[in-house]
Design a protein around this motif. Structure first.
Motif, PDB file in Angstrom:
ATOM      1  N   GLN A 196      30.180  37.840  42.521  1.00 17.69           N
ATOM      2  CA  GLN A 196      31.220  36.815  42.626  1.00 17.69           C
ATOM      3  C   GLN A 196      30.971  35.739  41.575  1.00 17.69           C
ATOM      4  OE1 GLN A 196      31.513  33.455  45.683  1.00 17.69           O
ATOM      5  NE2 GLN A 196      32.975  34.918  46.529  1.00 17.69           N
ATOM      6  N   ARG A 210      36.485  35.178  40.667  1.00 17.19           N
ATOM      7  CA  ARG A 210      36.518  36.521  40.082  1.00 17.19           C
ATOM      8  C   ARG A 210      35.431  37.369  40.746  1.00 17.19           C
ATOM      9  NH1 ARG A 210      40.346  39.053  37.265  1.00 17.19           N
ATOM     10  NH2 ARG A 210      40.707  37.119  36.122  1.00 17.19           N
ATOM     11  N   ARG A 212      33.420  41.247  41.201  1.00 22.40           N
ATOM     12  CA  ARG A 212      33.147  42.615  40.751  1.00 22.40           C
ATOM     13  C   ARG A 212      33.145  43.488  42.000  1.00 22.40           C
ATOM     14  NH1 ARG A 212      27.710  45.702  38.520  1.00 22.40           N
ATOM     15  NH2 ARG A 212      28.808  47.568  37.784  1.00 22.40           N
ATOM     16  N   ASN A 222      37.320  44.307  38.157  1.00 23.55           N
ATOM     17  CA  ASN A 222      36.970  42.908  37.992  1.00 23.55           C
ATOM     18  C   ASN A 222      38.228  42.109  38.298  1.00 23.55           C
ATOM     19  OD1 ASN A 222      35.623  40.556  37.290  1.00 23.55           O
ATOM     20  ND2 ASN A 222      36.197  40.713  35.140  1.00 23.55           N
ATOM     21  N   LEU A 224      40.492  39.132  40.983  1.00 28.52           N
ATOM     22  CA  LEU A 224      40.400  37.875  41.707  1.00 28.52           C
ATOM     23  C   LEU A 224      40.312  38.125  43.207  1.00 28.52           C
ATOM     24  CD1 LEU A 224      43.012  35.715  39.768  1.00 28.52           C
ATOM     25  CD2 LEU A 224      40.515  35.540  39.652  1.00 28.52           C
TER      26      LEU A 224
END
Length: 391
Positions: A196, A210, A212, A222, A224
């Motif tokens: 994060q 954002r 992962r 990747n 939001l």
């Protein structure tokens, strides 16, 4: 020499120029292929076709229903012939679903009611559409996960924890968290929040970050946090998975299956059965009661549960706000491989196979209880060869 354009150069070299063919598949055919590719990945991983059954995880049961539906579609065999190397479509159906209506199919999957807006029984309702796929990729496209070997054991462990009852799947809601380490089910795949970024405020003054995100099919995104949230809301079958912090096992508030003050008890049998007598120091029964242990075992010699013999109490552990079901699931997960396989006759001559007896040393049981108390039991694995807990 005059300059030649590309087409003229290819013609001079004797290369026939053919126009690129646009895809001729319909959206329905694309959905069928995408759904069958999920089944093929399951077959590649497990070496068999997915099967029905309450004891199997939700993904296998979903794929089993999907495969049965594909086998009934006349167009599927021709469309999927080149992909069906294992011959899955020509195999016998895993279960008879011809007589099941939509509600019965959803019950088979363990999924709640869906809006009855599709009446065509040939529609593959459990195959992800292109729209559903894009829901998880709202901001960023999925790409192959280069270090997926690092995450694959996590997905495998989560599936084991779901089966053992250490984790639970719950309907996704507004109170769901997106912290690193959280798992979700989206579009039939397990989803893991691996990283994060910094939290920031959106134009609507909402928090966002954002992420992962790693998917169980070996891809990642990747995207939001709000995008993942919207994707989960759009998927009617989306689920969030609980953590392994033992939840209500030793919680502060009682739940329906909780015992306010409970006892884990360990028994040793005094049976004269040859196998029991030979391994008496190793064979133990692990049980849970909310009452008096002595009262519970008072008539052990008349109860096949206790091997129709007297027993001795070799250990007890007092616990508070104890969830019996989850605790029993933990012991069966941990010591299931060394469960006593013994059949005896009850007082009426009927064969009985007592449960909750395990070939495990007392000191290992004691260690397991201590690890239940501190929450580290979810990482433990019992090794029968060394008679030790690992992990």
């Amino acid at each position: 020499m005059a300059e030649m354009d590309d087409d003229a150069l290819l013609e001079a070299l004797g290369v026939e120029v053919a126009p690129l063919k646009a895809s001729s598949r319909t959206p329905r055919e694309e959905r069928i292929i995408a759904g069958f590719e999920d089944i093929l990945r399951f077959h590649q991983t497990h070496g068999r076709a997915p099967l029905h059954g309450e004891g199997r995880d939700i993904f296998e049961r979903l794929y089993a229903v999907r495969l049965d539906q594909l086998r009934k579609l006349p167009e599927a065999r021709a469309l999927l012939a080149e992909l069906d190397g294992p011959g899955l479509l020509s195999g016998a159906a895993a279960a008879d679903v011809n007589g099941l209506d939509e509600d019965a199919l959803l019950a088979e999957l363990g999924i709640g009611d869906k809006p009855a807006d599709q009446n065509d029984i040939t529609v593959l309702r459990h195959v992800r559409s292109s729209t559903e796929k894009r829901a998880a990729e709202e901001i960023a496209d999925r790409t192959p996960c280069a270090d997926f070997d690092k995450f694959q054991p996590l997905f495998e462990q989560v599936e084991r924890e779901l089966k053992a009852g250490v984790r639970q799947s719950r309907q996704f809601g507004r109170d769901s968290s997106f912290k690193v380490g959280n798992f979700f089910v989206l579009g039939g795949l397990l989803v893991y929040v691996a990283e994060q970024g910094d939290i920031f405020r959106t134009g609507n003054n909402e928090q966002d970050a954002r992420l992962r995100v790693i998917y169980s099919n070996g891809t990642e995104s990747n995207l939001l946090m709000r995008s993942l949230q919207r994707a989960l809301y759009k998927d009617e079958n989306a689920r969030m998975l609980t953590g392994t912090d033992m939840g209500p096992l030793f919680g502060d508030a009682l739940e329906p299956d909780d015992i306010e003050t409970g006892t884990i008890y360990v028994l040793r049998s005094l049976s004269s059965h040859p196998f029991v007598a030979e391994h008496r120091e190793l064979i133990h029964k692990i049980g849970v009661t909310g009452g008096n242990v002595e009262a519970r075992i008072a008539n052990a010699e008349k109860d096949a549960t206790y091997l129709l013999a007297d027993v001795e109490v070799v250990a007890t552990y007092k616990l508070h706000n104890l969830n019996r079901t989850r605790l029993e699931n933990i012991f069966h997960r941990l010591f299931g491989a060394v469960q006593l396989d013994l059949t005896i006759e009850d007082r009426f001559g009927h064969p009985v196979k007592p449960r909750e007896w395990f070939l495990v040393p007392l000191h290992v049981i004691d260690e397991a209880v201590q690890r239940i108390r501190d929450g580290s039991i979810t990482e433990a694995v019992y090794d029968p060869k060394t008679a030790q807990l690992a992990g």
